[in-house]
Write a protein that holds these residues in place. Sequence first.
Motif, PDB file in Angstrom:
ATOM      1  N   ASP A   1      19.033  23.998  33.952  1.00  0.00           N
ATOM      2  CA  ASP A   1      19.263  23.042  35.026  1.00  0.00           C
ATOM      3  C   ASP A   1      20.538  22.284  34.646  1.00  0.00           C
ATOM      4  O   ASP A   1      20.962  22.320  33.480  1.00  0.00           O
ATOM      5  CB  ASP A   1      18.054  22.105  35.114  1.00  0.00           C
ATOM      6  N   LEU A   2      21.156  21.582  35.571  1.00  0.00           N
ATOM      7  CA  LEU A   2      22.405  20.875  35.281  1.00  0.00           C
ATOM      8  C   LEU A   2      22.222  19.359  35.252  1.00  0.00           C
ATOM      9  O   LEU A   2      22.266  18.729  34.199  1.00  0.00           O
ATOM     10  CB  LEU A   2      23.474  21.279  36.304  1.00  0.00           C
TER      11      LEU A   2
ATOM     12  N   SER B   1      22.991  29.153  34.661  1.00  0.00           N
ATOM     13  CA  SER B   1      22.529  27.884  35.223  1.00  0.00           C
ATOM     14  C   SER B   1      21.877  28.127  36.569  1.00  0.00           C
ATOM     15  O   SER B   1      22.253  29.056  37.298  1.00  0.00           O
ATOM     16  CB  SER B   1      23.680  26.882  35.364  1.00  0.00           C
TER      17      SER B   1
ATOM     18  N   SER C   1      20.648  25.541  39.753  1.00  0.00           N
ATOM     19  CA  SER C   1      20.656  24.142  40.178  1.00  0.00           C
ATOM     20  C   SER C   1      20.451  23.997  41.683  1.00  0.00           C
ATOM     21  O   SER C   1      20.921  24.829  42.461  1.00  0.00           O
ATOM     22  CB  SER C   1      21.996  23.502  39.800  1.00  0.00           C
TER      23      SER C   1
ATOM     24  N   PHE D   1      28.926  30.108  30.818  1.00  0.00           N
ATOM     25  CA  PHE D   1      27.845  30.722  31.572  1.00  0.00           C
ATOM     26  C   PHE D   1      28.262  32.074  32.160  1.00  0.00           C
ATOM     27  O   PHE D   1      29.314  32.192  32.789  1.00  0.00           O
ATOM     28  CB  PHE D   1      27.394  29.792  32.698  1.00  0.00           C
TER      29      PHE D   1
ATOM     30  N   SER E   1      25.890  31.634  37.342  1.00  0.00           N
ATOM     31  CA  SER E   1      25.578  30.287  37.833  1.00  0.00           C
ATOM     32  C   SER E   1      25.070  30.413  39.262  1.00  0.00           C
ATOM     33  O   SER E   1      25.803  30.887  40.140  1.00  0.00           O
ATOM     34  CB  SER E   1      26.815  29.383  37.786  1.00  0.00           C
TER      35      SER E   1
END
Length: 237
Positions: free
Chosen positions: A10-11, A124, A126, A141, A144
């Motif tokens: 998660d960001l 990631s 999000s 990454f 994403s």
Amino acid sequence: MSSIRAVLFDLDDTLWPIVPVIQRAEKLLYAWLKLHAAPVTERVTIESMRERRQQLMASDPVYQRDLRILRRTVLLEAFADAGLDTRLVDEAMEVFSKARNEVTPFADVLPALENLRSRVMLGSVSNGVADLDAIGIAHYFQASVAAHRIGCAKPDAAIFHAACDALGVAPAETLYVGDDPLLDVEGAQKAGLRAAWINRVEIGQDRVLPSHVTPDAVFGNLHQLEQWLKDNDPLTR
């Protein structure tokens, strides 16, 4: 149990604190509106726009999946109500977006990402709209995935599976790390991933897990994640 080949993050509030960032971005946007679209600020405040966004999110799932559309819609309404050219909304959004991506990662984040990327694939997932290129960490990454790009949001299993597919790993080979017990931990586990809950006391999280949520691991920072991987998975040592 499968070895861990990938770690997904998660960001917001996992890699950086988001509340002060949003508060600053909204203040900068409002100051820009006062200078370039004063009639708008005679009709709305930061708080009233926030309330309107909450109303829209409750009324239509599209606004939960795409926070950019949500914020832009509220600005369009405000400009239209003030009788102003709505083409200025794009400039206003640029002001907000620039400030929204001026984040400061927690002290453990960059060293941990540097160490981890030599051991596992990183990605990631999000629901937010952070721009990893603008922030300067996209190179860590290999995938994403963002809700506004694929049309579904956490805790929908599809968003987790999209990230796994992008990395070419099975959900069972993937660990997801996030701060929200329901969206991140429960959501990832229901999608077949392992899930770690990160509870950063330094930003006042220090929360209690819901009784029905049992993470595979709990961390206070990413250094603890590194150690957990070393202790629990020989392939990541």
